[in-house]
Design an enzyme around this catalytic site. Structure first.
Site, PDB file in Angstrom:
ATOM      1  N   GLU A 342      43.184  43.216  37.938  1.00 40.81           N
ATOM      2  CA  GLU A 342      42.192  43.837  37.060  1.00 40.81           C
ATOM      3  C   GLU A 342      42.488  43.590  35.577  1.00 40.81           C
ATOM      4  OE1 GLU A 342      40.629  47.514  39.824  1.00 40.81           O
ATOM      5  OE2 GLU A 342      42.425  47.872  38.605  1.00 40.81           O
ATOM      6  N   ALA A 343      42.705  42.332  35.224  1.00 42.09           N
ATOM      7  CA  ALA A 343      42.964  41.962  33.836  1.00 42.09           C
ATOM      8  C   ALA A 343      41.639  41.606  33.160  1.00 42.09           C
ATOM      9  CB  ALA A 343      43.941  40.793  33.768  1.00 42.09           C
TER      10      ALA A 343
END
Length: 778
Positions: A342-343
């Site tokens: 989840e960057a």
């Protein structure tokens, strides 16, 4: 051959004497083995049993004597705590033993973690190649001593037979998030105990987050001075006692080492997770130079995906290496997780410096830049003899990960396409699909289900998880090294909530990880659950009974009566009920067919196992003039037709904390076929919940409001249909906790059963409205 155990010898002698006197000797019924996870091979004998009673002796012999004696001591303590039998551990006079542990490296047991148990006239013999195998054998012995229907303090009859057992997968894991909400050292130790009793062997410990940095790093002391605290927003204020008191918590290195030691004694490997480059807002809040913008954000108080990523440059990589060096000193595990999930790269994309670095490296996009960053970090671990572990997000985006990295595959959609891609790129893979093994997710649609995100992951969905992706060849399947459940703690503020989310789904996880595929049997699993639930009660586990809890379906019957159907999610156990308001017992009337009951009845139902033990606590359904005219918010559909989240409200002065079904960002509900005939008034119970939903803000539905605080509106047929009632929210907006609203209903003449749309006006980001219940009055 050693002598029979004393209790067995006495029982046989008495029966023999009675037989010579011509007295009939009916052998007491011996309970069947009820073991979980199901062993690889069980071979019960046709007849016979040994008895384990108070004072029985446990003997230890063979190799690794010190470790095995510690295992035997743990078993004796566990049996005393849960069963009330006091067993005595000896290392001599083994001929008198009722239970014997022997470690023999040449024993021929199939696996280092495997064991063989033989139950016969000599008692219970546990044989293993290693102390690890003896430990797993000891957990099975404890289960043999706690069969279905066992009574505290009473001797136990253990049926004769043989168990040959070893694990299916090497990695049998739970991921514990301590970043969003903090668990005490004592509670983590309890969790490790309970994991080990189900033969789970990896605790993936999520220690760094946007909402809090939880591990002491001596080279960067501000990480725990600044990064371990956030403002007490929403329900965090109840945990700290005041909105002015921040929510804080971290583990010293000494505490972490203590947890590692404690876990090792129970053959659980603690794998730390230092999540990078995303989930790093707390680190950037501490040291702004770690970020891209140069600005200092606050430690995040929202949930979701934060855009504050670590800057992918040499200075940041040195910071990461320094942190990893200290983590490697604390955690001796071969594995260390570097996250990678989840960057959100909006800050990277907006940065000329980061874009220039990407082009200098000859990379096509920011996902490839993250892959480069991860490769540098993984290389540092590999150079120190460690194995990097990370999430599958970069593979989802089409980028690559270092070949040596173990991939945790949580994107279970598209028939596990991502897991297959990882395997075919040469990675070992741990299966942790969010659809069935994220245990923070709801367990049911019951009105009293605890808080959690959708969609529901029921006990059966967890049990039926496909661990080997469809389409994997036999050689590819060997790269699946294990299975893992996740407990993400946004909505898990207490250890009681953690337990409710984990149990009994942890039992399903245990069987996925340990038992052979051929043993997979949902009905057999359910048959073994009553004994397991009794063990939970003895251990003090605050488990969820959602799978077995009674659900009520109520409709109108002739003459003002009610027709009630009872069911439960697992379709297991016997539903029993009472109609006088008393709690049902194992002797109460069993439910067979739909009930027809008069008004002013208090119907209570509970679920019982065949041995009479409770599987689910009683639930209540009131049958009166308001039953069909009212609906809980959890019984209404969302206007988006998406499954609702369940969010906790404020704790009232008395009673339990409310939990609401809410479509986050869209305060709108549908009541199909509402009985509106002769309705003249409506009451609603509502509460405003602090907005802390991060990246969901962009999808919030804003509705025009005619007042400063907004209002609830009730419309006929559709959300744009005729307005039946408007209920202003001025008083509710200032209240803490629930508020009751009342209004006259402008019902068209002749209205009978119609569809309703109910919504709150205004911007939900100013406070998310929740609907507890609405009721029409005639």
């Amino acid at each position: 051959m050693s002598r029979p155990a004393p209790a067995t010898l006495v029982r046989r002698t008495v029966f023999a004497w009675l037989a010579t006197m011509g007295v009939a000797t009916a052998t007491p019924a011996v309970p069947a083995w009820s073991l979980l996870p199901q062993p690889a091979k069980v071979s019960p004998a046709p007849s016979g049993a040994t008895e384990i009673a108070d004072g029985a002796v446990i003997a230890v012999r063979g190799a690794e004597a010190a470790q095995v004696q510690a295992i035997a001591d743990q078993l004796a303590q566990r049996v005393a705590d849960t069963h009330g039998l006091h067993l005595r551990v000896v290392t001599t006079d083994a001929a008198r033993a009722a239970i014997t542990f022997e470690v023999d490296p040449k024993s021929g047991i199939a696996d280092d973690a495997g064991y063989r148990i033989t139950v016969d006239g000599n008692g219970i013999m546990v044989t293993a190649r290693t102390a690890r195998g003896a430990y797993y054998g000891s957990t099975t012995v404890w289960q043999l001593l706690t069969p279905a229907g066992w009574k505290r303090g009473a001797p136990v009859q253990v049926a004769y037979g043989t168990i040959d057992d070893q694990p299916r997968f090497a990695w049998r894991a739970l991921s514990l998030d301590s970043g969003r909400h903090f668990q005490s050292v004592a509670d983590i130790k309890k969790l490790i105990d309970w994991m080990s009793l189900n033969k789970l062997n990896v605790l993936l410990w999520h220690l760094t987050e946007d909402q809090g940095w939880r591990i002491e790093i001596t080279k960067y002391p501000e990480l725990t001075k600044t990064g371990a605290c956030r403002k007490a927003v929403g329900l965090d204020a109840e945990l700290t006692g005041s909105p002015d008191t921040p929510y804080c918590g971290f583990y010293t290195q000494a505490e972490a080492r203590d947890i590692v030691r404690y876990a090792a004694e129970r053959y659980v490997d603690v794998v730390p997770e230092f999540d990078i480059p995303g989930h790093s807002q707390a680190a950037v809040a501490t040291y702004p130079w770690l970020g891209v913008t140069g600005k200092r954000p606050e430690v995040w108080t929202d949930w979701g995906v934060s855009p504050w990523l670590l800057k992918p440059d040499a200075k940041t990589l040195q910071f990461v290496d320094d942190v990893l060096d200290e983590l490697m000193q604390i955690f001796p595990s071969r594995y260390l997780s570097i996250g990678g999930d989840e960057a959100d790269k909006q800050q990277w994309n907006a940065s000329p410096e980061v874009r220039a670095q990407m082009h200098t490296l000859g990379l096509a996009n920011m996902d490839q830049l993250q892959g480069w960053f991860t490769t540098q970090v993984a290389g540092h671990l590999i150079s120190h003899g460690r194995i990097p572990v990370g999430w599958d997000d970069e593979l989802v985006a089409g980028a690559t990960l270092p070949k040596q990295e173990v991939v945790m595959s949580w994107h279970g959609n598209d028939n596990e396409r991502v897991a297959l891609d990882a395997i075919r790129q040469g990675h070992d893979v741990v299966m942790t699909p969010q659809e069935s093994l994220y245990f923070d997710h709801l367990q049911s649609d019951l009105p009293d289900e605890w808080a959690g995100p959708p969609p529901a992951a029921s006990l059966q969905q967890a049990y039926d998880t496909e661990v080997i992706p469809a389409g994997a060849s036999a050689s590819e399947a060997k790269h699946i090294i294990g299975v893992q459940a996740g407990l993400w703690a946004e909505q898990m503020p207490s250890f009681a909530h953690d337990q409710h989310a984990l149990f009994p789904r942890l039992a399903a996880l245990a069987e996925l990880g340990w038992s052979p595929a051929a043993a997979h049997d949902w009905k057999g699993f359910l048959q073994r659950m009553p004994a397991e639930i009794a063990r939970y009660r003895a251990l003090g586990v605050d488990y969820a009974d959602s799978a077995f809890a009674p659900a009520f379906q109520v409709s109108a019957a002739p003459g003002g009566a009610f027709r009630v159907e009872l069911s439960n999610q697992a379709k297991s156990g016997t539903l029993r009920y009472s109609t006088d308001g008393s709690d049902p017992t194992a002797q109460s009337t069993p439910y067979v067919n739909a009930l027809v009951l008069p008004g002013k009845t208090t119907l209570r139902a509970a679920t019982f196992a065949p041995d009479g033990s409770p599987l689910a606590a009683p639930r209540t359904q009131m049958l009166d003039d308001h039953t069909l005219l009212g609906r809980d918010g959890s019984a209404l559909a969302t206007c988006s037709r998406q499954p609702a989240s369940r969010l906790e409200g404020s704790r009232p002065a008395q009673g339990t904390r409310p939990v609401y079904a809410v479509d986050i960002g869209n305060a709108c509900w549908l009541w199909p076929k509402a009985p509106l005939k002769s309705a003249t008034q409506v009451t609603m119970t509502v509460e405003r919940i602090a907005w802390r939903f991060g990246d969901e803000a962009k999808d919030a539905v804003v509705r025009h409001t005619s007042g400063a605080a907004g209002e609830f509106e009730i419309h006929l047929d559709s959300c744009t249909g005729p307005l039946l009632a408007r209920l202003p929210l001025d008083s509710a907006a200032q209240a803490k906790g629930q508020t009751r609203l009342d209004a006259h209903v402008a019902m068209p003449v002749g209205t009978g059963t119609r569809n309703l749309c109910v919504f709150a006006t205004g911007d939900p980001r100013d406070g998310q409205w929740a609907l507890a219940r609405m009721t029409f009055l005639k």
